[in-house]
Design a protein around this motif. Structure first.
Motif, PDB file in Angstrom:
ATOM      1  N   ALA A 204       1.013 -11.411   6.559  1.00  0.00           N
ATOM      2  CA  ALA A 204       0.668 -10.825   7.522  1.00  0.00           C
ATOM      3  C   ALA A 204       0.537  -9.469   8.053  1.00  0.00           C
ATOM      4  N   THR A 205       1.858  -8.289   7.332  1.00  0.00           N
ATOM      5  CA  THR A 205       1.054  -7.394   7.074  1.00  0.00           C
ATOM      6  C   THR A 205       0.643  -6.649   5.782  1.00  0.00           C
ATOM      7  N   LYS A 206       0.851  -7.125   5.370  1.00  0.00           N
ATOM      8  CA  LYS A 206      -0.663  -7.067   4.359  1.00  0.00           C
ATOM      9  C   LYS A 206      -1.948  -6.988   5.338  1.00  0.00           C
ATOM     10  N   ARG A 207      -2.604  -7.462   5.410  1.00  0.00           N
ATOM     11  CA  ARG A 207      -3.199  -8.627   6.710  1.00  0.00           C
ATOM     12  C   ARG A 207      -3.698  -7.199   7.003  1.00  0.00           C
ATOM     13  N   LEU A 208      -2.748  -6.569   8.232  1.00  0.00           N
ATOM     14  CA  LEU A 208      -2.573  -6.202   8.859  1.00  0.00           C
ATOM     15  C   LEU A 208      -3.693  -4.565   8.108  1.00  0.00           C
ATOM     16  N   ILE A 209      -2.588  -4.438   7.262  1.00  0.00           N
ATOM     17  CA  ILE A 209      -2.786  -2.322   6.935  1.00  0.00           C
ATOM     18  C   ILE A 209      -4.326  -2.530   5.808  1.00  0.00           C
ATOM     19  N   GLU A 210      -4.835  -4.051   5.277  1.00  0.00           N
ATOM     20  CA  GLU A 210      -6.099  -3.712   5.231  1.00  0.00           C
ATOM     21  C   GLU A 210      -7.299  -3.737   5.744  1.00  0.00           C
ATOM     22  N   SER A 211      -6.854  -4.685   7.220  1.00  0.00           N
ATOM     23  CA  SER A 211      -7.362  -4.286   7.984  1.00  0.00           C
ATOM     24  C   SER A 211      -7.991  -2.411   8.968  1.00  0.00           C
ATOM     25  N   GLU A 212      -6.395  -2.273   9.113  1.00  0.00           N
ATOM     26  CA  GLU A 212      -6.755  -1.009   9.760  1.00  0.00           C
ATOM     27  C   GLU A 212      -7.367   0.339   8.112  1.00  0.00           C
ATOM     28  N   TRP A 213      -7.138  -0.195   6.933  1.00  0.00           N
ATOM     29  CA  TRP A 213      -7.527   0.922   6.383  1.00  0.00           C
ATOM     30  C   TRP A 213      -8.842   0.780   5.499  1.00  0.00           C
ATOM     31  N   GLY A 214      -9.649  -0.782   5.813  1.00  0.00           N
ATOM     32  CA  GLY A 214     -10.640  -0.981   4.926  1.00  0.00           C
ATOM     33  C   GLY A 214     -10.443  -0.924   3.494  1.00  0.00           C
ATOM     34  N   ALA A 215      -9.191  -1.873   2.968  1.00  0.00           N
ATOM     35  CA  ALA A 215      -8.698  -1.324   1.723  1.00  0.00           C
ATOM     36  C   ALA A 215      -8.172  -2.989   1.202  1.00  0.00           C
ATOM     37  N   ARG A 216      -7.969  -2.387  -0.205  1.00  0.00           N
ATOM     38  CA  ARG A 216      -7.250  -4.374  -0.534  1.00  0.00           C
ATOM     39  C   ARG A 216      -5.375  -3.148  -0.520  1.00  0.00           C
ATOM     40  N   THR A 217      -5.004  -3.766  -0.276  1.00  0.00           N
ATOM     41  CA  THR A 217      -3.408  -3.464  -0.916  1.00  0.00           C
ATOM     42  C   THR A 217      -2.965  -4.482  -1.844  1.00  0.00           C
ATOM     43  N   ALA A 218      -1.373  -3.621  -2.908  1.00  0.00           N
ATOM     44  CA  ALA A 218      -0.607  -4.079  -4.205  1.00  0.00           C
ATOM     45  C   ALA A 218       0.304  -4.141  -3.074  1.00  0.00           C
ATOM     46  N   ASP A 219       1.697  -4.801  -3.945  1.00  0.00           N
ATOM     47  CA  ASP A 219       2.950  -4.572  -3.728  1.00  0.00           C
ATOM     48  C   ASP A 219       3.944  -3.821  -5.106  1.00  0.00           C
ATOM     49  N   THR A 220       4.331  -3.408  -4.762  1.00  0.00           N
ATOM     50  CA  THR A 220       5.048  -2.977  -6.131  1.00  0.00           C
ATOM     51  C   THR A 220       6.693  -2.907  -5.375  1.00  0.00           C
ATOM     52  N   ALA A 221       7.427  -2.681  -6.625  1.00  0.00           N
ATOM     53  CA  ALA A 221       9.071  -2.864  -5.899  1.00  0.00           C
ATOM     54  C   ALA A 221      10.420  -1.339  -7.224  1.00  0.00           C
ATOM     55  N   GLY A 222      10.958  -1.375  -6.500  1.00  0.00           N
ATOM     56  CA  GLY A 222      11.973  -0.023  -7.646  1.00  0.00           C
ATOM     57  C   GLY A 222      13.001   0.137  -7.189  1.00  0.00           C
ATOM     58  N   MET A 223      13.718   1.049  -8.235  1.00  0.00           N
ATOM     59  CA  MET A 223      14.682   1.404  -7.297  1.00  0.00           C
ATOM     60  C   MET A 223      15.776   2.372  -7.700  1.00  0.00           C
ATOM     61  N   THR A 224      15.789   3.349  -6.905  1.00  0.00           N
ATOM     62  CA  THR A 224      16.277   4.619  -7.540  1.00  0.00           C
ATOM     63  C   THR A 224      17.913   4.302  -8.631  1.00  0.00           C
ATOM     64  N   GLU A 225      18.466   3.476  -8.453  1.00  0.00           N
ATOM     65  CA  GLU A 225      19.518   2.900  -9.738  1.00  0.00           C
ATOM     66  C   GLU A 225      18.100   2.973 -10.858  1.00  0.00           C
ATOM     67  N   LEU A 226      17.940   1.861 -11.070  1.00  0.00           N
ATOM     68  CA  LEU A 226      16.722   2.179 -12.275  1.00  0.00           C
ATOM     69  C   LEU A 226      15.481   3.294 -12.863  1.00  0.00           C
ATOM     70  N   GLY A 227      15.575   4.370 -11.991  1.00  0.00           N
ATOM     71  CA  GLY A 227      14.594   5.134 -11.785  1.00  0.00           C
ATOM     72  C   GLY A 227      13.572   5.254 -11.328  1.00  0.00           C
ATOM     73  N   THR A 228      12.924   3.822 -11.687  1.00  0.00           N
ATOM     74  CA  THR A 228      11.534   3.820 -11.005  1.00  0.00           C
ATOM     75  C   THR A 228      10.519   2.002 -10.759  1.00  0.00           C
ATOM     76  N   VAL A 229       9.559   1.690 -11.107  1.00  0.00           N
ATOM     77  CA  VAL A 229       9.296   0.702 -10.324  1.00  0.00           C
ATOM     78  C   VAL A 229       9.843  -0.592 -11.693  1.00  0.00           C
ATOM     79  N   PHE A 230      10.310  -1.882 -11.170  1.00  0.00           N
ATOM     80  CA  PHE A 230      10.038  -2.878 -12.507  1.00  0.00           C
ATOM     81  C   PHE A 230       9.427  -4.295 -11.782  1.00  0.00           C
ATOM     82  N   MET A 231       8.629  -3.570 -11.063  1.00  0.00           N
ATOM     83  CA  MET A 231       7.746  -4.702 -10.841  1.00  0.00           C
ATOM     84  C   MET A 231       6.256  -4.311  -9.618  1.00  0.00           C
ATOM     85  N   PHE A 232       5.195  -5.172  -9.527  1.00  0.00           N
ATOM     86  CA  PHE A 232       3.950  -4.809  -9.585  1.00  0.00           C
ATOM     87  C   PHE A 232       3.314  -5.850  -9.699  1.00  0.00           C
ATOM     88  N   GLU A 233       2.219  -6.037  -8.023  1.00  0.00           N
ATOM     89  CA  GLU A 233       1.078  -6.812  -8.218  1.00  0.00           C
ATOM     90  C   GLU A 233      -0.415  -6.666  -8.897  1.00  0.00           C
TER      91      GLU A 233
END
Length: 453
Positions: free
Chosen positions: A229-258
């Motif tokens: 629902a959050t992604k659909r709302l962002i896409e509607s407002e921006w007229g753009a595709r969205t993708a999620d990523t996840a990272g953490m400071t302890e790792l220094g970087t992203v470990f997962m991406f869509e």
């Protein structure tokens, strides 16, 4: 890099047996580095008798003791400022970053050397390239550029890919919007909360974001990035595709991406991380399809080895075949689903903030919300959701009643109150949103105090 969608085509499509061989080789190297270091992780390995040569299959990773955030903070306090965790002299570092907050304790401090920073940006390249970002793109990073690691690695990844990279630090929300439009940014990087905040500001200014140049919004920093629902709302407002990523400071970087296929979850960067999912209570592994706590071993950060770190992230692992992109890397279905310590216990019922947001974001007329926990008459715990609906935009007068009914189902049958508050009265966030206000009175053993969160 590969124009067909893979940043590292050889590793991203490795058959699983070959991928596991690579992981085992890198696991042994990481254990050797950590074991030689004087800090708490090296001590744990030596006391457990874990040697690189004894690791003959990936399941042997379970011989390595867990490492926790509390142990990290205790090490920092005992041997400030870095707790003896580094595998190289601190003087050799070129970057220092902090975690964004630690619930009353000091933040974790991390150091990186030059090779680490190259690796950090490389991991972000996997994410950008996998989502279709190319050298022709103009990428705006809506990020404050402070000591929190946030999108720092993403910035350098964009430069590495060859994009025009537009830093958005030290700007008001309005100024950021103007620069996005003036520089014709095609990609925006933001937390989900701030992407919606930018959209709200655009409406106030009479700007039609959906008619603008942005075609992709890359999200990170909050579990909301994978809430449909959050992604659909962002896409509607921006007229753009969205993708999620996840990272953490302890790792220094992203470990997962869509990836561009957006299969409802993010690919784990398995050539650089060994990820486990365990029962949060017993620590035993859980199978595909069952929610558990994410435990990570990092292969790429040489300055600060991290083995079997209990992240407190809640995830559900799914096999690589779930996505048709051709990657052989497993996914986290629904991304990061929350955190073990985010769970709210209300009158004996478990309530997850992500479940609340998933319901609220089905109503695009709501600009902002907050979960309010309090005690009525010194006895009964209550949960309300406060909402802002500027100008009652698009409402039929029954929003609160309908929302309360849906929220009750999401909260395990609890009665959830819904209260509309004045527009602009709730906090706004640029980085990680903190939407839980806990003012319950804790009574026990003669002690009465107010808990805040």
């Amino acid at each position: 890099m590969d124009p067909n969608g893979y940043w590292n085509p050889r590793h991203e499509t490795l058959p699983r047996p070959h991928l596991e061989e690579l992981q085992l080789t890198r696991l042994r190297a990481a254990v050797a580095r950590a074991r030689a270091a004087p800090g708490p992780q090296g001590r744990l390995l030596r006391e457990a008798g874990v040697r690189p040569e004894d690791l003959t299959r990936l399941d042997d990773v379970r011989r390595i003791p867990f490492f926790t955030r509390d142990a990290w903070m205790d090490a920092q306090q005992a041997a400030p400022p870095y707790g003896g965790l580094t595998a190289a002299p601190p003087d050799a570092a070129v970057r220092r970053h902090l975690t964004s907050g630690t619930s009353g304790k000091q933040p974790l401090r991390v150091l990186d050397g030059p090779e680490d920073w190259e690796w950090i940006s490389e991991m972000w390249c996997y994410a950008f390239w996998g989502f279709g970002v190319r050298p022709r793109d103009r990428v705006f990073l809506a990020f404050g550029y402070g000591s929190f690691i946030g999108f720092w690695g993403a910035h350098y990844a964009c430069e590495k890919i060859g994009c025009l990279t537009l830093p958005g630090g030290n700007m008001t929300t309005e100024t950021r919007l103007r620069q996005i439009l003036d520089d014709e940014a095609t990609v925006v990087c933001s937390t989900p909360t701030y992407a919606l905040r930018l959209a709200q500001e655009a409406r106030r200014l009479g700007i039609d974001l959906a008619a603008g140049p942005v075609g992709r919004v890359l999200l990170s920093g909050e579990p909301a990035g994978s809430i449909p629902a959050t992604k659909r709302l962002i896409e509607s407002e921006w007229g753009a595709r969205t993708a999620d990523t996840a990272g953490m400071t302890e790792l220094g970087t992203v470990f997962m991406f869509e990836c561009e296929n957006r299969p409802g979850g993010g690919h784990i960067i398995e050539d650089n991380f060994l990820e486990e999912v365990v029962d949060p209570v017993t620590g035993e592994p859980v199978p595909y399809g069952r929610q558990g706590e994410r435990v990570v071993t990092s292969f790429g950060r040489g300055f600060l080895p991290l083995l079997r770190y209990r992240t407190r992230d809640l995830v559900v692992r799914a096999p690589a075949g779930r996505c048709g992109c051709g990657r052989t890397w497993d996914l986290y279905d629904g991304g990061i689903r929350g955190r073990v310590d985010d769970m709210l216990l209300v009158r004996g019922t478990n309530v997850y903030p992500r479940a609340i947001e998933a319901v609220v974001r089905e109503h695009p007329e709501i600009d902002e919300f907050q979960i309010h926990l309090y005690t009525r008459d010194g006895i009964r715990e209550e949960i309300d959701v406060l909402i802002e609906v500027p100008g009652h935009r698009g409402t039929d007068g029954n929003l609160a009643a309908r929302l309360a009914k849906s929220l009750g189902a999401a909260a395990g049958g609890l009665r959830v109150g819904v209260r509309e508050v004045a527009a602009g009265s709730l906090p706004r966030f640029e980085l990680k949103a903190r939407r839980v206000r806990d003012e319950r009175i804790v009574i026990g053993g003669g002690d009465t105090r107010e808990a805040t969160g």
